[in-house]
Structure formats: C-alpha cells, structure tokens
Design an enzyme around this catalytic site. Structure first.
Site, PDB file in Angstrom:
ATOM      1  N   TYR A   1      -1.753   0.134  11.199  1.00 40.18           N
ATOM      2  CA  TYR A   1      -1.937  -1.514   9.984  1.00 40.18           C
ATOM      3  C   TYR A   1      -0.454  -0.764   9.364  1.00 40.18           C
ATOM      4  O   TYR A   1      -0.317  -1.597   8.148  1.00 40.18           O
ATOM      5  CB  TYR A   1      -3.681  -0.922   9.385  1.00 40.18           C
ATOM      6  CG  TYR A   1      -2.957  -0.788   7.197  1.00 40.18           C
ATOM      7  CD1 TYR A   1      -3.659  -2.230   7.397  1.00 40.18           C
ATOM      8  CD2 TYR A   1      -3.104  -0.251   6.189  1.00 40.18           C
ATOM      9  CE1 TYR A   1      -3.238  -2.714   5.897  1.00 40.18           C
ATOM     10  CE2 TYR A   1      -3.628   0.261   4.628  1.00 40.18           C
ATOM     11  CZ  TYR A   1      -3.443  -1.701   5.233  1.00 40.18           C
ATOM     12  OH  TYR A   1      -3.063  -2.078   3.029  1.00 40.18           O
TER      13      TYR A   1
ATOM     14  N   THR B   1       0.689  -1.186   0.028  1.00 39.45           N
ATOM     15  CA  THR B   1      -0.039   0.268  -0.110  1.00 39.45           C
ATOM     16  C   THR B   1       0.921   0.974  -0.112  1.00 39.45           C
ATOM     17  O   THR B   1       2.096   1.373   0.559  1.00 39.45           O
ATOM     18  CB  THR B   1      -0.673   0.140   1.349  1.00 39.45           C
ATOM     19  OG1 THR B   1      -1.341   0.967   1.625  1.00 39.45           O
ATOM     20  CG2 THR B   1      -0.338   0.037   2.519  1.00 39.45           C
ATOM     21  N   ASP B   2      -0.132   2.315  -0.731  1.00 41.97           N
ATOM     22  CA  ASP B   2       0.750   3.607  -0.433  1.00 41.97           C
ATOM     23  C   ASP B   2       1.527   4.060   0.994  1.00 41.97           C
ATOM     24  O   ASP B   2       1.772   5.124   1.352  1.00 41.97           O
ATOM     25  CB  ASP B   2       0.743   4.889  -1.370  1.00 41.97           C
ATOM     26  CG  ASP B   2      -1.366   5.205  -0.981  1.00 41.97           C
ATOM     27  OD1 ASP B   2      -1.848   4.285  -0.198  1.00 41.97           O
ATOM     28  OD2 ASP B   2      -1.596   5.656  -1.785  1.00 41.97           O
ATOM     29  N   GLU B   3       0.039   3.199   1.974  1.00 35.83           N
ATOM     30  CA  GLU B   3       0.083   4.183   3.312  1.00 35.83           C
ATOM     31  C   GLU B   3       1.529   3.680   4.125  1.00 35.83           C
ATOM     32  O   GLU B   3       1.916   4.731   4.737  1.00 35.83           O
ATOM     33  CB  GLU B   3      -1.100   2.677   4.344  1.00 35.83           C
ATOM     34  CG  GLU B   3      -2.065   3.821   3.736  1.00 35.83           C
ATOM     35  CD  GLU B   3      -3.317   4.030   4.461  1.00 35.83           C
ATOM     36  OE1 GLU B   3      -3.131   3.727   5.593  1.00 35.83           O
ATOM     37  OE2 GLU B   3      -4.680   3.748   4.531  1.00 35.83           O
TER      38      GLU B   3
ATOM     39  N   LYS C   1       2.403  -3.352   7.253  1.00 31.60           N
ATOM     40  CA  LYS C   1       1.884  -3.839   6.295  1.00 31.60           C
ATOM     41  C   LYS C   1       3.564  -2.920   5.464  1.00 31.60           C
ATOM     42  O   LYS C   1       4.609  -3.729   4.952  1.00 31.60           O
ATOM     43  CB  LYS C   1       1.307  -2.508   5.493  1.00 31.60           C
ATOM     44  CG  LYS C   1       0.123  -2.833   4.985  1.00 31.60           C
ATOM     45  CD  LYS C   1       0.057  -4.677   4.701  1.00 31.60           C
ATOM     46  CE  LYS C   1       0.050  -4.425   3.100  1.00 31.60           C
ATOM     47  NZ  LYS C   1      -0.567  -5.868   2.901  1.00 31.60           N
TER      48      LYS C   1
HETATM   49  P1  NAD Z   1      -9.692  -7.374   2.185  1.00 24.35           P
HETATM   50  O1  NAD Z   1      -9.266  -6.246   3.685  1.00 24.35           O
HETATM   51  O2  NAD Z   1     -10.864  -6.962   0.946  1.00 24.35           O
HETATM   52  O3  NAD Z   1      -9.502  -9.088   1.934  1.00 24.35           O
HETATM   53  C1  NAD Z   1      -8.296  -9.370   2.812  1.00 24.35           C
HETATM   54  C2  NAD Z   1      -8.597 -11.205   2.563  1.00 24.35           C
HETATM   55  O4  NAD Z   1      -7.256 -11.696   3.478  1.00 24.35           O
HETATM   56  C3  NAD Z   1      -9.450 -11.141   3.015  1.00 24.35           C
HETATM   57  O5  NAD Z   1     -10.461 -12.363   2.315  1.00 24.35           O
HETATM   58  C4  NAD Z   1      -9.067 -11.866   4.098  1.00 24.35           C
HETATM   59  O6  NAD Z   1     -10.170 -13.309   3.946  1.00 24.35           O
HETATM   60  C5  NAD Z   1      -8.131 -12.897   3.800  1.00 24.35           C
HETATM   61  N1  NAD Z   1      -7.320 -13.485   5.454  1.00 24.35           N
HETATM   62  C6  NAD Z   1      -6.397 -12.162   6.370  1.00 24.35           C
HETATM   63  N2  NAD Z   1      -5.894 -12.686   7.301  1.00 24.35           N
HETATM   64  C7  NAD Z   1      -6.107 -13.881   6.283  1.00 24.35           C
HETATM   65  C8  NAD Z   1      -5.139 -15.042   6.741  1.00 24.35           C
HETATM   66  N3  NAD Z   1      -3.787 -15.348   8.111  1.00 24.35           N
HETATM   67  N4  NAD Z   1      -4.291 -15.795   5.902  1.00 24.35           N
HETATM   68  C9  NAD Z   1      -5.534 -15.815   4.895  1.00 24.35           C
HETATM   69  N5  NAD Z   1      -6.207 -15.109   4.561  1.00 24.35           N
HETATM   70  C10 NAD Z   1      -6.569 -13.959   5.433  1.00 24.35           C
HETATM   71  O7  NAD Z   1      -8.239  -6.491   1.493  1.00 24.35           O
HETATM   72  P2  NAD Z   1      -8.160  -5.300   0.404  1.00 24.35           P
HETATM   73  O8  NAD Z   1      -8.597  -4.307   0.889  1.00 24.35           O
HETATM   74  O9  NAD Z   1      -9.208  -6.726  -0.605  1.00 24.35           O
HETATM   75  O10 NAD Z   1      -7.015  -5.239   0.640  1.00 24.35           O
HETATM   76  C11 NAD Z   1      -5.620  -6.986  -0.211  1.00 24.35           C
HETATM   77  C12 NAD Z   1      -4.295  -6.887  -0.215  1.00 24.35           C
HETATM   78  O11 NAD Z   1      -4.609  -5.117  -0.650  1.00 24.35           O
HETATM   79  C13 NAD Z   1      -3.991  -5.764   1.183  1.00 24.35           C
HETATM   80  O12 NAD Z   1      -2.496  -6.898   1.320  1.00 24.35           O
HETATM   81  C14 NAD Z   1      -3.890  -5.139   1.120  1.00 24.35           C
HETATM   82  O13 NAD Z   1      -3.005  -4.178   2.477  1.00 24.35           O
HETATM   83  C15 NAD Z   1      -3.557  -3.789   0.457  1.00 24.35           C
HETATM   84  N6  NAD Z   1      -3.919  -2.927  -0.832  1.00 24.35           N
HETATM   85  C16 NAD Z   1      -5.051  -2.622   0.035  1.00 24.35           C
HETATM   86  C17 NAD Z   1      -5.448  -1.277  -1.472  1.00 24.35           C
HETATM   87  C18 NAD Z   1      -7.290  -0.901  -0.957  1.00 24.35           C
HETATM   88  O14 NAD Z   1      -7.335   0.082  -1.029  1.00 24.35           O
HETATM   89  N7  NAD Z   1      -8.066  -2.237  -0.418  1.00 24.35           N
HETATM   90  C19 NAD Z   1      -4.836  -0.196  -1.923  1.00 24.35           C
HETATM   91  C20 NAD Z   1      -3.586  -1.001  -1.548  1.00 24.35           C
HETATM   92  C21 NAD Z   1      -3.330  -2.139  -1.452  1.00 24.35           C
HETATM   93  O1  DAU Z   2      -4.772   3.846   0.228  1.00 22.98           O
HETATM   94  C1  DAU Z   2      -4.496   2.692   0.258  1.00 22.98           C
HETATM   95  C2  DAU Z   2      -5.431   2.220   1.026  1.00 22.98           C
HETATM   96  O2  DAU Z   2      -5.755   2.558   1.086  1.00 22.98           O
HETATM   97  C3  DAU Z   2      -5.949   0.407   1.622  1.00 22.98           C
HETATM   98  O3  DAU Z   2      -3.877   0.216   2.432  1.00 22.98           O
HETATM   99  C4  DAU Z   2      -6.197   0.289   2.583  1.00 22.98           C
HETATM  100  O4  DAU Z   2      -6.335  -1.209   3.040  1.00 22.98           O
HETATM  101  C5  DAU Z   2      -7.969   0.704   1.963  1.00 22.98           C
HETATM  102  O5  DAU Z   2      -8.620   0.287   3.729  1.00 22.98           O
HETATM  103  C6  DAU Z   2      -7.061   2.200   2.982  1.00 22.98           C
HETATM  104  O6  DAU Z   2      -7.246   3.057   3.263  1.00 22.98           O
HETATM  105  P1  DAU Z   2      -7.642   4.271   3.649  1.00 22.98           P
HETATM  106  O7  DAU Z   2      -7.834   4.436   5.404  1.00 22.98           O
HETATM  107  O8  DAU Z   2      -7.213   5.511   3.000  1.00 22.98           O
HETATM  108  O9  DAU Z   2      -9.445   3.918   3.778  1.00 22.98           O
HETATM  109  P2  DAU Z   2     -10.747   4.645   4.508  1.00 22.98           P
HETATM  110  O10 DAU Z   2     -12.070   3.642   3.176  1.00 22.98           O
HETATM  111  O11 DAU Z   2     -10.643   3.776   5.248  1.00 22.98           O
HETATM  112  O12 DAU Z   2     -10.856   5.729   4.321  1.00 22.98           O
HETATM  113  C7  DAU Z   2     -11.108   6.167   3.461  1.00 22.98           C
HETATM  114  C8  DAU Z   2     -10.747   8.036   3.775  1.00 22.98           C
HETATM  115  O13 DAU Z   2     -12.165   8.600   4.063  1.00 22.98           O
HETATM  116  C9  DAU Z   2      -9.871   8.149   5.254  1.00 22.98           C
HETATM  117  O14 DAU Z   2      -9.267   9.464   4.548  1.00 22.98           O
HETATM  118  C10 DAU Z   2     -10.717   7.867   6.420  1.00 22.98           C
HETATM  119  C11 DAU Z   2     -11.969   8.233   5.439  1.00 22.98           C
HETATM  120  N1  DAU Z   2     -13.281   7.699   5.553  1.00 22.98           N
HETATM  121  C12 DAU Z   2     -13.514   6.939   6.178  1.00 22.98           C
HETATM  122  C13 DAU Z   2     -14.951   6.141   6.283  1.00 22.98           C
HETATM  123  C14 DAU Z   2     -15.244   4.628   6.592  1.00 22.98           C
HETATM  124  C15 DAU Z   2     -14.784   9.361   6.922  1.00 22.98           C
HETATM  125  O15 DAU Z   2     -13.874  10.295   6.413  1.00 22.98           O
HETATM  126  N2  DAU Z   2     -15.302   8.321   7.217  1.00 22.98           N
HETATM  127  C16 DAU Z   2     -15.525   6.869   7.423  1.00 22.98           C
HETATM  128  O16 DAU Z   2     -16.624   6.460   7.884  1.00 22.98           O
END
Ligand code: NAD
Ligand code: DAU
Length: 355
Positions: free
Chosen positions: A159, A133-135, A163
């Site tokens: 988180y 992730t970019d975080e 990562k």
């Molecule tokens: P998600 O939470 O929707 O899915 C995570 C999946 O991993 C689930 O299916 C869960 O059951 C599985 N899991 C959790 N713990 C596990 C374990 N110990 N063993 C096996 N499986 C396990 O997450 P996502 O949003 O699909 O993100 C997927 C990946 O991409 C993550 O590594 C996250 O850090 C990264 N990522 C997410 C975003 C985003 O915006 N969602 C952006 C950049 C990177």
């Molecule tokens: O940048 C990549 C990341 O983006 C991933 O690594 C994470 O897995 C993914 O969850 C996401 O993280 P964020 O914290 O940016 O996503 P989230 O959707 O939780 O929140 C997006 C923005 O919106 C953040 O600034 C917080 C804000 N927010 C979120 C929620 C849930 C609100 O203002 N209200 C809310 O209820």
C-alpha cells in the site's frame, strides 16, 4: 465554478464532500468506482441536491475523466481515490498497483491534457491536489523526530509503496509539465463513515457484536490520530492557499499506542453502551499474529501547514474519539449494511484462523 473529487464515496472523500457542500455552493463532480469501500449511503443527505454530481467510474478511465473535465471545466481536481487498507495490500497487491499507481498516472494524463487547453487565467487558478499518507515515510524509531516534509521516502507495505509511487508521479508532472499540483501527507484518520476494516471502527463493531478485539503483535505500535473533519479542513486550506508544487504534512500531534486506543474505546463503550453482563469490553481483547512488516511508529510534524497556512486541528483525540463512538452507536443500520456479505468474507479470510 466546480471541483472534481475522486473517491468521494469513501471514508475521507465522503466527509470532504459533505463538509464542502455544508460551507459552499460550489458544485462537486464526484467520480468514484464504488469498490467495496465506496458507499453512496454516506452521501444520502445529498440526494436530489444539484450541487452534487455523482459519476460511477474509474480514475484510470482516461476517456471518462477527459470527458468530465471537458464538460464541467472544474477549477480543481482532488484525488482521494485509492485502495487504502494495508492488510488488503498484503493479501493482494494487484489492485493497489492498478488504482494507486496506474490509475493516478492516467488521471494525471487526462488532467495534463485538459490543463494544456485552458486560458491563461483558468491555468493560473487550476490546482491538482493529491491526498496522500504519512506511510510513505516508513517507520520511526521510538525517540526519532516526527516526519517532516523532507523525510526520505521509505515505504514498507505494498500500500505505502503504491502511494509513494503516486506521490512521485504527481511531483514529476509538476516539474516536467508544469502541472500546478499540491500534495498532502496525512496521518491516521478516524471518524464517521470509516469502513470497519480499520482499527477504530473494527473495534467498536466487534465490541458491540460480542466478538474478539484483535490486537496485532504486542499492541505497542504507535499511530498519530487525526479526526477526519480536521483532515478535510486541512485539504480545503491547502487548496485555497498552498504553494504550488509543495507538499504539506497533516497530523494531530496525537501519538497513541494501539493498545491504549483500544482501552480508550472500551472505556467509552463501557460508559455509553455497557455490556449486559456488567463486564468491561476489555474482556474481549485478543492478541493475534502481527501484521507482516508492521511499521512500529508514525508521527507527523505538522509545523509547515500550521505556520504557512494557519491550520490547526479543532478536535483533540479525546473529543474526536468520543464523537466517533457516539456516531457508530447512532448509525447501527449503516454498520449493519456495510458488514454483510463481502465484509464477512474478508474478516473470515484475514482473521479466520485466529479467532
Ligand atoms: P477508502 O478506502 O475509504 O475510500 C477510497 C474510495 O476510493 C472508495 O470510495 C472507492 O470506491 C474509491 N476508489 C477506489 N478505487 C478507485 C478507482 N480506481 N477509481 C475511482 N474510485 C476508486 O479510503 P480513505 O480512507 O477514505 O482514504 C482516501 C485517501 O486518503 C486515500 O488516497 C488514502 O491513501 C488517503 N489517506 C487515508 C488515511 C486514513 O487514515 N484513512 C490517512 C491519510 C491518507
Ligand atoms: O497513516 C495513515 C494510514 O492509516 C492511511 O494511509 C491508511 O489508508 C489507513 O488505513 C491507515 O493505515 P494503518 O495500517 O495505520 O491503519 P489500520 O486501521 O489498518 O491499523 C491501525 C493500527 O492498528 C496498525 O498499527 C495495525 C493495528 N491493527 C489494525 C487492525 C485492523 C490491529 O492491531 N488490529 C486490527 O485488527
């Protein structure tokens, strides 16, 4: 030939599995623990499809991962599995440490052992791709340049710290043991099958349910949004042609303030599914307490993957967000199933006092 995908029942993982099998007949072994975020309903279209082998299990289970690697001899492992929600990491970091750090470590150990036994040709072809992730880069000032791959790591939440630790382990396994790794650091994804704890699906769900649309703080925090299908395409491209040991930033050059994202969602919903009283969904916006340690701005410089691998996103924010709203309107049953029980407990715990 096969690949092993972890976390393939989550949001991005299930989009990746579906996209992969729509383009190729190469088998996927999908290892997922099915936490609250994992959902086999996302993969229902693959029921009975021999190209998809689902295994419920933990990436931290060394014996299980070793057995799967020995049995299927995949040419690549793609690690999506993680605890992924920042707010949950603030309420309880333990699971994040266990899965994102300890789990990734054990997965790497199993892969390292198996890799060591491969023949020369299989070794040359093998890849371990870590989805990050970019975080990990922390927060940007308003006018600072976007994150490049050389930006210092400065994670601010449990988180992102977990990562970052996993990224460092992956890097170390390349430098120390020669494991052929690739890492992608992507910005915020949105699209089908995203669990409604994250901003975009949460707002769509709450709007349609007549509930408040919670905006943390002043709503001026900036995220760089990418349609999930474009992230999956980037991962396929990095797997195919990425340089071993390199990291690639992935993003849509689509910076938006949270409040603007929510206004856009309200406008699309006003058009596609108007409120019965004729009012705008904007009426439901509610400013709530800020997230502790909330990162102000993320922005990705995707120049490296564009230049070296020719990747470009296919969707703009405008096309992707409209498709996404329509998807949620068309999948009310899926949303209903995932927002029962444990989901309500989370919403109560996290937002309870503020609504
Ligand atoms: P998600 O939470 O929707 O899915 C995570 C999946 O991993 C689930 O299916 C869960 O059951 C599985 N899991 C959790 N713990 C596990 C374990 N110990 N063993 C096996 N499986 C396990 O997450 P996502 O949003 O699909 O993100 C997927 C990946 O991409 C993550 O590594 C996250 O850090 C990264 N990522 C997410 C975003 C985003 O915006 N969602 C952006 C950049 C990177
Ligand atoms: O940048 C990549 C990341 O983006 C991933 O690594 C994470 O897995 C993914 O969850 C996401 O993280 P964020 O914290 O940016 O996503 P989230 O959707 O939780 O929140 C997006 C923005 O919106 C953040 O600034 C917080 C804000 N927010 C979120 C929620 C849930 C609100 O203002 N209200 C809310 O209820």
């Amino acid at each position: 030939m096969s690949i092993l995908v972890t976390g393939g029942a989550g949001f991005i993982g299930s989009n990746f599995v579906l996209d992969w099998l729509a383009r190729s007949d190469e088998t996927i072994i999908n290892l997922d623990a099915l936490t609250y975020a994992g959902n086999l309903e996302n993969l229902a279209a693959l029921d009975g499809d021999a190209r998809h082998i689902f295994v419920r299990g933990d990436i931290g289970d060394f014996a299980l991962v070793s057995r799967l690697l020995a049995e299927h001899q995949p040419r690549a492992v793609i690690n999506f599995a993680a605890e992924s929600h920042v707010d949950r990491s603030i309420h309880g970091p333990e699971d994040f440490i266990q899965t994102n750090i300890v789990g990734t470590f054990r997965l790497l150990e199993a892969v390292r052992e198996c890799y060591g036994r491969l023949e020369k040709t299989a070794k040359n072809e093998f890849r371990f791709l870590h989805v990050s992730t970019d975080e990990v880069y922390g927060s940007l000032e308003q006018d600072a340049p976007a994150f490049s791959e050389t930006h210092r790591y400065e994670p601010n939440s449990p988180y992102s710290a977990s990562k970052a630790a996993s990224d460092h382990l992956v890097r170390a396994y390349h430098h120390t043991y020669g494991l052929p790794v690739l890492t992608t650091n992507c910005s915020n994804n949105y699209g089908p099958w995203q669990f409604p704890e994250k901003l975009i699906p949460l707002v769509i769900h709450n709007a349609l349910a007549g509930k408040p649309l919670p905006i943390y703080g002043d709503g001026q925090q900036i995220r760089d949004w990418l349609y999930v299908g474009d992230h999956c395409a980037a991962i396929r491209r990095v797997l195919e042609a990425g340089r071993v040991g390199e990291t690639y930033n992935v993003g849509g050059r689509s910076e938006k303030a949270n409040l603007d994202v929510v206004h856009t969602l309200c406008a699309i919903l006003d058009e596609l599914s108007p409120r019965p009283d004729g009012q705008s969904y904007r009426e439901q916006i509610a400013f709530v307490a800020d997230r502790p340690g909330h990162d102000r701005r993320y922005a990705i410089d995707a120049g490296k993957i564009e230049r070296e691998l020719g990747w470009q996103p296919a969707e703009t924010f405008e096309t992707g967000i409209r498709k996404t709203v329509q998807w949620y309107l068309d999948h009310a049953e899926w949303v209903g199933n995932v927002t029962s029980g444990a989901y309500r407990d989370w919403v109560g715990r996290h937002y309870g006092g503020q609504h």
